[in-house]
Design a protein around this motif. Structure first.
Motif, mmCIF file in Angstrom:
data_model
loop_
_atom_site.group_PDB
_atom_site.id
_atom_site.type_symbol
_atom_site.label_atom_id
_atom_site.label_comp_id
_atom_site.label_asym_id
_atom_site.label_seq_id
_atom_site.Cartn_x
_atom_site.Cartn_y
_atom_site.Cartn_z
ATOM 1 N N VAL A 216 0.955 -1.206 0.129
ATOM 2 C CA VAL A 216 0.039 0.026 -0.024
ATOM 3 C C VAL A 216 0.840 1.200 -0.067
ATOM 4 C CG1 VAL A 216 -1.949 1.081 1.364
ATOM 5 C CG2 VAL A 216 -1.737 -1.350 1.400
ATOM 6 N N GLU A 217 0.336 1.995 -0.642
ATOM 7 C CA GLU A 217 1.305 3.414 -0.889
ATOM 8 C C GLU A 217 0.458 4.593 -0.561
ATOM 9 O OE1 GLU A 217 2.991 3.513 -4.971
ATOM 10 O OE2 GLU A 217 3.776 5.718 -4.791
ATOM 11 N N ILE A 218 1.072 5.475 0.236
ATOM 12 C CA ILE A 218 0.171 6.691 0.343
ATOM 13 C C ILE A 218 1.039 7.892 0.316
ATOM 14 C CG2 ILE A 218 -1.274 8.169 2.141
ATOM 15 C CD1 ILE A 218 -2.064 5.442 3.299
ATOM 16 N N THR A 219 0.617 8.908 -0.915
ATOM 17 C CA THR A 219 1.440 10.077 -1.011
ATOM 18 C C THR A 219 0.558 11.213 -0.826
ATOM 19 O OG1 THR A 219 2.733 9.068 -2.858
ATOM 20 C CG2 THR A 219 2.526 11.550 -3.019
ATOM 21 N N ASN A 220 1.279 12.189 -0.040
ATOM 22 C CA ASN A 220 0.755 13.438 0.259
ATOM 23 C C ASN A 220 1.626 14.530 -0.237
ATOM 24 O OD1 ASN A 220 0.714 15.950 2.315
ATOM 25 N ND2 ASN A 220 -1.244 15.408 2.110
ATOM 26 N N ALA A 221 1.333 15.116 -1.206
ATOM 27 C CA ALA A 221 2.440 16.061 -1.854
ATOM 28 C C ALA A 221 1.764 17.537 -1.838
ATOM 29 C CB ALA A 221 2.999 15.622 -3.046
ATOM 30 N N GLU A 222 2.442 18.196 -1.498
ATOM 31 C CA GLU A 222 2.238 19.983 -1.555
ATOM 32 C C GLU A 222 3.282 20.519 -2.518
ATOM 33 O OE1 GLU A 222 0.272 21.647 1.930
ATOM 34 O OE2 GLU A 222 1.787 20.378 2.633
ATOM 35 N N SER A 223 2.672 21.518 -3.277
ATOM 36 C CA SER A 223 3.767 22.191 -4.060
ATOM 37 C C SER A 223 4.293 23.425 -3.492
ATOM 38 C CB SER A 223 3.261 22.523 -5.492
ATOM 39 O OG SER A 223 1.806 23.217 -5.224
ATOM 40 N N TYR A 342 4.141 1.999 2.463
ATOM 41 C CA TYR A 342 4.822 3.098 2.035
ATOM 42 C C TYR A 342 4.157 4.475 2.112
ATOM 43 C CZ TYR A 342 7.618 -0.615 0.318
ATOM 44 O OH TYR A 342 8.197 -1.845 -0.121
ATOM 45 N N VAL A 343 4.590 5.399 3.091
ATOM 46 C CA VAL A 343 3.823 6.559 3.235
ATOM 47 C C VAL A 343 4.796 7.772 3.159
ATOM 48 C CG1 VAL A 343 2.116 7.968 4.690
ATOM 49 C CG2 VAL A 343 1.818 5.324 4.669
ATOM 50 N N ARG A 344 4.464 8.607 2.427
ATOM 51 C CA ARG A 344 5.236 9.924 2.323
ATOM 52 C C ARG A 344 4.436 10.947 2.497
ATOM 53 N NH1 ARG A 344 6.984 10.114 -4.018
ATOM 54 N NH2 ARG A 344 5.278 9.582 -4.728
ATOM 55 N N THR A 345 4.985 12.168 2.816
ATOM 56 C CA THR A 345 4.522 13.539 2.693
ATOM 57 C C THR A 345 5.342 14.427 2.674
ATOM 58 O OG1 THR A 345 3.199 15.196 4.114
ATOM 59 C CG2 THR A 345 4.544 13.405 5.424
ATOM 60 N N ALA A 346 5.262 15.561 2.031
ATOM 61 C CA ALA A 346 6.100 16.467 1.856
ATOM 62 C C ALA A 346 5.665 17.801 0.947
ATOM 63 C CB ALA A 346 7.180 16.061 0.757
ATOM 64 N N LYS A 347 6.471 19.102 1.258
ATOM 65 C CA LYS A 347 6.195 20.113 0.857
ATOM 66 C C LYS A 347 7.155 20.379 -0.460
ATOM 67 C CE LYS A 347 4.160 22.380 4.642
ATOM 68 N NZ LYS A 347 2.679 22.662 4.358
ATOM 69 N N ARG A 348 6.822 21.439 -1.372
ATOM 70 C CA ARG A 348 7.403 21.840 -2.297
ATOM 71 C C ARG A 348 7.836 20.506 -3.471
ATOM 72 N NH1 ARG A 348 6.896 26.612 -3.634
ATOM 73 N NH2 ARG A 348 7.873 28.188 -2.238
ATOM 74 N N MET A 349 6.770 19.762 -3.710
ATOM 75 C CA MET A 349 6.685 18.729 -4.580
ATOM 76 C C MET A 349 6.277 19.276 -6.146
ATOM 77 S SD MET A 349 7.282 15.492 -3.173
ATOM 78 C CE MET A 349 8.749 16.480 -2.760
ATOM 79 N N PRO A 350 6.499 18.690 -7.072
ATOM 80 C CA PRO A 350 6.148 19.031 -8.440
ATOM 81 C C PRO A 350 4.532 19.395 -8.330
ATOM 82 C CG PRO A 350 7.291 17.155 -8.611
ATOM 83 C CD PRO A 350 7.017 17.061 -7.060
ATOM 84 N N THR A 351 3.676 18.903 -7.488
ATOM 85 C CA THR A 351 2.212 19.185 -7.747
ATOM 86 C C THR A 351 1.527 18.788 -6.350
ATOM 87 O OG1 THR A 351 0.298 18.576 -8.967
ATOM 88 C CG2 THR A 351 1.698 16.730 -8.425
ATOM 89 N N LYS A 352 0.122 19.454 -6.381
ATOM 90 C CA LYS A 352 -0.448 19.193 -5.014
ATOM 91 C C LYS A 352 -1.343 18.034 -4.995
ATOM 92 C CE LYS A 352 -3.627 21.053 -1.720
ATOM 93 N NZ LYS A 352 -3.119 20.870 -0.500
ATOM 94 N N ARG A 468 20.566 11.518 8.797
ATOM 95 C CA ARG A 468 20.822 12.470 7.872
ATOM 96 C C ARG A 468 19.426 13.201 7.474
ATOM 97 N NH1 ARG A 468 24.722 11.450 3.342
ATOM 98 N NH2 ARG A 468 23.920 13.687 2.991
ATOM 99 N N THR A 469 19.633 14.548 6.996
ATOM 100 C CA THR A 469 18.372 14.985 6.582
ATOM 101 C C THR A 469 18.905 15.255 4.876
ATOM 102 O OG1 THR A 469 17.881 16.217 8.475
ATOM 103 C CG2 THR A 469 16.795 17.039 6.373
ATOM 104 N N TYR A 470 18.273 14.532 4.009
ATOM 105 C CA TYR A 470 18.809 14.579 2.655
ATOM 106 C C TYR A 470 18.039 15.728 1.922
ATOM 107 C CZ TYR A 470 20.035 9.788 3.434
ATOM 108 O OH TYR A 470 20.813 8.569 4.164
ATOM 109 N N GLY A 471 18.801 16.380 1.074
ATOM 110 C CA GLY A 471 18.306 17.720 0.507
ATOM 111 C C GLY A 471 17.575 17.067 -1.045
ATOM 112 N N TYR A 472 16.803 17.772 -1.337
ATOM 113 C CA TYR A 472 16.125 17.663 -2.646
ATOM 114 C C TYR A 472 15.607 19.051 -3.321
ATOM 115 C CZ TYR A 472 11.434 18.338 -0.120
ATOM 116 O OH TYR A 472 10.573 18.669 0.714
ATOM 117 N N SER A 473 15.625 19.146 -4.580
ATOM 118 C CA SER A 473 15.577 20.355 -4.992
ATOM 119 C C SER A 473 13.949 20.460 -5.193
ATOM 120 C CB SER A 473 15.656 20.298 -6.441
ATOM 121 O OG SER A 473 16.970 20.070 -6.791
ATOM 122 N N ALA A 474 13.685 21.931 -4.666
ATOM 123 C CA ALA A 474 12.234 22.449 -4.592
ATOM 124 C C ALA A 474 11.730 21.857 -5.936
ATOM 125 C CB ALA A 474 12.276 23.711 -4.308
ATOM 126 N N GLY A 475 10.267 21.430 -6.028
ATOM 127 C CA GLY A 475 9.716 21.283 -7.162
ATOM 128 C C GLY A 475 10.125 19.812 -7.888
#
Ligand code: BG6
Length: 497
Positions: A216-223, A342-352, A468-475
């Motif tokens: 099961v995969e759950i994604t919560n993304a915000e741009s 697998y559950v993920r949540t994040a800000k500054r993803m490509p889309t909401k 560690r806190t890994y960096g990722y490019s906004a967007g």
């Protein structure tokens, strides 16, 4: 359902949430004729405002009601604004509430609202106990003549310990059935529809277990980034801000056993059981392997130069607070043994986007091996937002000789059901509380069970070795390391814009 006459008292009425969410929700309830005959809202805060100032601010001048008021009948809008009152509490919420009590009594007799009261605490959580105590000192919590309910906003606690303290503090003045802990994700139609999908159909539930579900995969993304909330967010992070509450609530609805019936206690009993069956990760190695946190870095996003998290206002330039969290976990019960979540949540993803993806197993014996269609593509995707609806992916035969299989979609959009106004989360939740229905509110034991799971992760992230806190490019879709969480032939499903 019947909505009895009542008064809604909002603490923190000059704050953002009141103008942005609560007043528009009440306005829509007014428009939809859902409010009781005798009803007033009393806003309370520490700003020096008159009733008229308050009305001006949250109705006539409000950017959040602009569209609604455009072209609306003046008398109709005035009818709404006249229901709103304001009381200035002075410098401090910890004060003598006898003036407030007198005001409540006066409004109640002028408007015939009786003694049914809802106290909505749209304040920082450190004020919950203080407000509850001062209300209680004035006998404003006693349910002698009418009911008394209290609604509290998130965050509900900062850790397991503080959540327990908060529950204990509230329980000194209110019984559990009087307490409504808001989680606005439960007010979303599509989140509630998880229950209907599972328990009002006979085609999904027989497959809803370890025999047929691969993972099961759950994604919560915000741009968006942290916007103007850097100060709050830096002390919170994605795990506290989204995962402990909204996402674990969704998980509980995916995982739970069928309730005996649809009432609040029966549903919440099953949700607690579900949350308690999530395997708590305690040792460093497990936590290291199954939890990933990340932080967005400055980038050019669609031509706009976007700041990195550490450059945001209110954020510590050396902050390790996560704006991205991905967690893999298991649910230790008969239904879900060995099925990874697998559950993920994040800000500054490509889309909401928020979605739940049920990945079904491949058929046990594969006849169409050369099908060109990956058998692992049987999926049920529940789109929580936007484009609310459901998508089922399966294989069909390509017309012509042989057995070439291609992927097909069965797609349902909520918008095709109705063109009438669908209640927003806050409208729905407020109306439920006004009617005494707590089904879509979190109970004390649910909140604590969610913290039980989250606490060791937070502790590990704060104090563990090799964290560690890994960096990722906004967007972008988060740090690459998160891809390694999903094993085998699968990858995160990154829905398009
Ligand atoms: C809130 C979080 O609870 O939910 C915010 O504090 C987040 O950080 C918001 O942006 C997301 O809500 P929605 O309804 O827009 O998905």
């Amino acid at each position: 359902n019947k909505t009895e006459n009542q008064m809604l008292v909002i603490f923190g009425a000059s704050g953002d949430l009141t103008a942005r969410k609560l007043i528009p929700a009440i306005f829509n309830l007014y428009k939809g004729k859902h409010l009781p005959k005798n009803f007033v809202v009393l806003g309370i805060s520490r700003s020096n405002l008159s009733d008229e100032d308050f009305r001006q601010r949250v109705v006539y001048d409000s950017q959040y009601l602009k569209d609604e008021l455009n072209g609306a009948n003046d008398a109709f809008v005035k009818g709404f604004a006249d229901m709103l009152y304001y009381e200035d509490l002075g410098d401090n919420y910890d004060t003598d509430y006898s003036g407030l009590r007198a005001r409540i009594e006066k409004l109640s007799s002028a408007h015939g609202t009786g003694s049914n009261m809802i106290y909505y605490l749209s304040t920082p959580p450190n004020l919950y106990e203080i407000i509850a105590k001062n209300l209680s000192d004035q006998d404003l919590t006693r349910e002698e003549n009418g009911w008394k309910r209290i609604i509290v906003e998130k965050p509900f606690g900062y850790s397991l310990e503080t959540a327990k303290e908060l529950n204990d503090a509230l329980h000194k003045y209110f019984e559990e059935p009087q307490i409504y802990r808001i989680d606005h994700y439960l007010g979303k139609e599509t989140v509630q529809n998880l229950l209907v999908t599972r328990f009002a159909n006979s085609i999904f539930e027989p497959l809803w277990n370890r025999n047929y579900i691969h993972h099961v995969e759950i994604t919560n993304a915000e741009s968006v980034g942290v916007e103007k909330r850097g100060g709050y967010y830096d002390k919170s992070g994605a795990l506290r801000d989204m995962f402990q509450n909204h996402l674990l609530q969704i998980v509980s609805l995916v995982v739970m056993e069928p309730p005996i019936g649809p009432n609040a206690e029966e549903i919440r009993n099953e949700k607690v059981k579900a949350l308690k069956s999530i395997r708590i990760m305690r040792d460093e190695e497990t936590l290291y392997k199954n939890t990933i946190r990340g932080q967005y870095l400055a980038a050019d996003v669609n031509g706009e130069q976007v700041k990195g998290y550490r450059e945001e206002d209110g954020v510590d330039p050396e902050s390790t607070t996560e704006t991205y969290a991905a967690i893999k976990f298991f649910v230790d019960n008969w239904r879900w043994a060995d099925v990874p979540f697998y559950v993920r949540t994040a800000k500054r993803m490509p889309t909401k986007v928020t979605e739940v993806v049920i990945h079904f197993k491949t058929p046990h014996h594969q006849i169409f091996k050369d099908a060109g269609f990956a058998n692992k593509d049987n999926k049920l995707i529940i789109r929580v937002q936007p484009d609310e609806g459901m998508l089922m992916k399966f294989g069909v035969k390509v017309p012509g000789q042989g057995f070439k299989v291609e992927r097909a979609n069965l797609d349902f959009y909520y918008s095709s059901l109705t063109d009438t106004h669908v209640m927003t989360a806050y409208e729905r939740l407020l109306l439920d509380a006004m009617q005494g229905d707590a089904t879509l509110y979190a109970r004390a034991d649910e909140v604590e069970a969610a913290w039980e799971f989250v606490d060791p992760i937070l502790d590990y992230w704060a104090n563990g070795k090799e964290v560690r806190t890994y960096g990722y490019s906004a967007g972008m879709w988060g740090p690459q390391n998160a891809d390694d969480l999903i094993e085998g032939l699968y990858m995160w499903r990154n829905p398009g814009k």
